[in-house]
Design an enzyme around this catalytic site. Sequence first.
Site, mmCIF file in Angstrom:
data_model
loop_
_atom_site.group_PDB
_atom_site.id
_atom_site.type_symbol
_atom_site.label_atom_id
_atom_site.label_comp_id
_atom_site.label_asym_id
_atom_site.label_seq_id
_atom_site.Cartn_x
_atom_site.Cartn_y
_atom_site.Cartn_z
ATOM 1 N N SER A 178 0.942 -1.204 0.100
ATOM 2 C CA SER A 178 -0.126 0.058 -0.145
ATOM 3 C C SER A 178 0.973 1.310 0.071
ATOM 4 O O SER A 178 1.955 1.127 0.351
ATOM 5 C CB SER A 178 -0.902 0.174 1.552
ATOM 6 O OG SER A 178 -1.792 1.297 1.502
ATOM 7 N N TYR A 191 -1.897 -0.942 10.483
ATOM 8 C CA TYR A 191 -2.213 -1.228 9.371
ATOM 9 C C TYR A 191 -0.937 -0.534 8.420
ATOM 10 O O TYR A 191 -0.354 -1.316 7.774
ATOM 11 C CB TYR A 191 -3.550 -0.650 8.482
ATOM 12 C CG TYR A 191 -3.698 -1.012 7.073
ATOM 13 C CD1 TYR A 191 -3.751 -2.053 6.594
ATOM 14 C CD2 TYR A 191 -3.314 0.112 6.100
ATOM 15 C CE1 TYR A 191 -4.072 -2.218 5.485
ATOM 16 C CE2 TYR A 191 -3.425 -0.003 4.925
ATOM 17 C CZ TYR A 191 -3.735 -1.318 4.347
ATOM 18 O OH TYR A 191 -3.832 -1.520 3.129
HETATM 19 N N1 LIG Z 1 -8.920 -0.851 -0.952
HETATM 20 C C1 LIG Z 1 -7.614 0.118 -0.671
HETATM 21 O O1 LIG Z 1 -7.833 1.352 -0.570
HETATM 22 C C2 LIG Z 1 -6.518 -0.419 -0.657
HETATM 23 C C3 LIG Z 1 -5.365 0.497 -0.812
HETATM 24 C C4 LIG Z 1 -4.246 -0.156 -0.589
HETATM 25 C C5 LIG Z 1 -4.018 -1.459 -0.510
HETATM 26 N N2 LIG Z 1 -5.032 -2.296 -0.138
HETATM 27 C C6 LIG Z 1 -4.837 -3.738 -0.087
HETATM 28 O O2 LIG Z 1 -5.246 -4.345 -0.880
HETATM 29 C C7 LIG Z 1 -5.661 -6.033 -0.516
HETATM 30 C C8 LIG Z 1 -6.879 -6.242 -1.115
HETATM 31 O O3 LIG Z 1 -7.976 -5.562 -0.424
HETATM 32 P P1 LIG Z 1 -9.343 -4.733 -0.966
HETATM 33 O O4 LIG Z 1 -8.806 -3.298 -1.170
HETATM 34 O O5 LIG Z 1 -9.691 -5.746 -2.015
HETATM 35 O O6 LIG Z 1 -10.265 -4.894 0.186
HETATM 36 P P2 LIG Z 1 -11.630 -6.199 0.082
HETATM 37 O O7 LIG Z 1 -12.760 -5.812 -0.663
HETATM 38 O O8 LIG Z 1 -11.853 -5.905 1.734
HETATM 39 O O9 LIG Z 1 -10.938 -7.508 0.080
HETATM 40 C C9 LIG Z 1 -10.191 -8.229 0.969
HETATM 41 C C10 LIG Z 1 -10.154 -9.703 0.657
HETATM 42 O O10 LIG Z 1 -9.291 -10.265 1.669
HETATM 43 C C11 LIG Z 1 -10.160 -11.345 2.050
HETATM 44 N N3 LIG Z 1 -9.896 -11.841 3.491
HETATM 45 C C12 LIG Z 1 -10.199 -10.880 4.653
HETATM 46 N N4 LIG Z 1 -9.520 -11.383 5.909
HETATM 47 C C13 LIG Z 1 -9.294 -12.682 5.331
HETATM 48 C C14 LIG Z 1 -8.953 -14.048 6.129
HETATM 49 N N5 LIG Z 1 -8.615 -13.781 7.476
HETATM 50 N N6 LIG Z 1 -8.157 -15.027 5.477
HETATM 51 C C15 LIG Z 1 -8.581 -15.056 4.062
HETATM 52 N N7 LIG Z 1 -8.767 -14.086 3.443
HETATM 53 C C16 LIG Z 1 -9.219 -12.986 3.933
HETATM 54 C C17 LIG Z 1 -11.502 -11.011 1.979
HETATM 55 O O11 LIG Z 1 -12.475 -12.266 1.855
HETATM 56 P P3 LIG Z 1 -13.250 -12.907 2.895
HETATM 57 O O12 LIG Z 1 -14.157 -11.712 3.630
HETATM 58 O O13 LIG Z 1 -14.324 -13.536 2.098
HETATM 59 O O14 LIG Z 1 -12.104 -13.732 3.753
HETATM 60 C C18 LIG Z 1 -11.395 -10.299 0.838
HETATM 61 O O15 LIG Z 1 -11.546 -11.252 -0.465
HETATM 62 C C19 LIG Z 1 -5.353 -5.561 0.992
HETATM 63 O O16 LIG Z 1 -4.147 -6.454 1.065
HETATM 64 C C20 LIG Z 1 -5.241 -4.234 1.403
HETATM 65 O O17 LIG Z 1 -4.484 -4.012 2.171
HETATM 66 C C21 LIG Z 1 -6.229 -1.721 -0.480
#
Ligand SMILES: NC(=O)c1ccc[n+]([C@@H]2O[C@H](COP(=O)([O-])OP(=O)(O)OC[C@H]3O[C@@H](n4cnc5c(N)ncnc54)[C@H](OP(=O)(O)O)[C@@H]3O)[C@@H](O)[C@H]2O)c1
Length: 304
Positions: A178, A191
Site C-alpha cells: 500500500s 495497518y
Molecule cells: N482498497 C484500498 O484502498 C487499498 C489500498 C491499498 C492497499 N490495499 C490492499 O489491497 C488488498 C486487497 O484489499 P481490498 O481493497 O480488495 O479489500 P476487500 O474488498 O476488503 O478484500 C479483502 C479480501 O481479503 C479477504 N480476507 C479478509 N480476511 C481474510 C482472512 N482472514 N483469510 C482469508 N482471506 C481474508 C476477503 O475475503 P473474505 O472476507 O471472504 O475472507 C477479501 O477477499 C489488501 O491487502 C489491502 O490492504 C487496499
Amino acid sequence: MTCPPTSWSFHAGRGLTGSSPLRTIQHFMSHTGFSFRQCSAIITGASSGLGTEFARQLAPHANVLLLAARRLDALEAVKAELLAQRPGLTVHCCACDLATTDGRAALLTAVDSLGLAPNLLINNAGKGDYGNFAEGDVERATGQIDLNVTALVTLSHAFIPKLRASAAEPAGILNVSSLAGNVPMPDLAVYAATKSFVTSFSEALRIELLGRHIVVTAVCPGPTPTNFGKNARRPGGVDTNRDGQDLLRIPTQQVVAQGLAALGKGQASVFPGGGVSLVAPLFRIMPRAIMRWAMERRYRKENA
Ligand SMILES: NC(=O)c1ccc[n+]([C@@H]2O[C@H](COP(=O)([O-])OP(=O)(O)OC[C@H]3O[C@@H](n4cnc5c(N)ncnc54)[C@H](OP(=O)(O)O)[C@@H]3O)[C@@H](O)[C@H]2O)c1
C-alpha cells in the site's frame, strides 16, 4: 483476448499499454519479467475487491486459478463469473481463514491434494482497522498483523519451493502492499506499519530469489474503491475515506492492470495511478520530522 471493461488494459506479454519517461527508467531498472501465458496462480483474498479483479484479469491468460478467502459463497460466485468469461479455465476455490495457522495449512493441503504446480502467488488478502490504536480492540489490531504480515510471510515461505520456475520462464510473487507503507498513519497505525513491512520484505526477498528465477513485485495502491473501508470501520466508527483522497483514488481495474504489468516487466514495485506515483517518492524523500508534522496537523484537524 478479453479485457475488463476499462480504459486501463493489461495485456499479457506486453504489460500495460502506454509509455512515459518514468516507465522507461523503470524498464531499465527491472529484472526479467513474468509471463502470464498459461500461468497457474494462487490468489488470496479473491472473494472481493482487488483479489477478484486479479482473477478477472488473469482469466484470459491462465490455465488454472486457485481462489482463497474465508467466504466460500463469494468465491463460488467469482468462479462462476470467470467460467462464463472463459469456459476452458480451471478454477478451484479454497475457503480458509489465512489469519490462522489452520487456515494457511488448509490452503497448502488443497494445493497438494489438487496436484497443482503453481507458478504465481498473489498475496493479496489484507485488512485494516480504522481508529485510535489505544482505544481499539487489541484482537482487531493484531488480526491485521496475522493476515497482512504472518500469512504473507508464511505462504511465501511455503510456496517458494513449490513454484514452477526456470531461467526461461521465471515464476512470480506479487505482494499487495500500500501507499500507506510509505507513511506513518495515525488512525491506521498498525495497518500502515504492516504495509511498510510488506514493501520492505518484498524488496529484500526479490534480491534473494533472483537465483531461483522467481520475480517478486510489490504493488502499492492508494485509496481504491473496494470493501476495504467498510471492513476497516469499527462498530460505531467512521470510514477510512478522508479529505484529499479523490486525487489519489483510481479504479480497481487500473490498480490491478498496473500491478500485473509491473510483474510482467519484472519491476520491484509499482504505485498505481498518476497521483499515487507522484506522492510516493515524495513521501520517501521527505524528512521524517516534516512528515510527522504534516500527519499530526491532519490528525488534529480530523479529530478536532
Ligand atoms: N482498497 C484500498 O484502498 C487499498 C489500498 C491499498 C492497499 N490495499 C490492499 O489491497 C488488498 C486487497 O484489499 P481490498 O481493497 O480488495 O479489500 P476487500 O474488498 O476488503 O478484500 C479483502 C479480501 O481479503 C479477504 N480476507 C479478509 N480476511 C481474510 C482472512 N482472514 N483469510 C482469508 N482471506 C481474508 C476477503 O475475503 P473474505 O472476507 O471472504 O475472507 C477479501 O477477499 C489488501 O491487502 C489491502 O490492504 C487496499
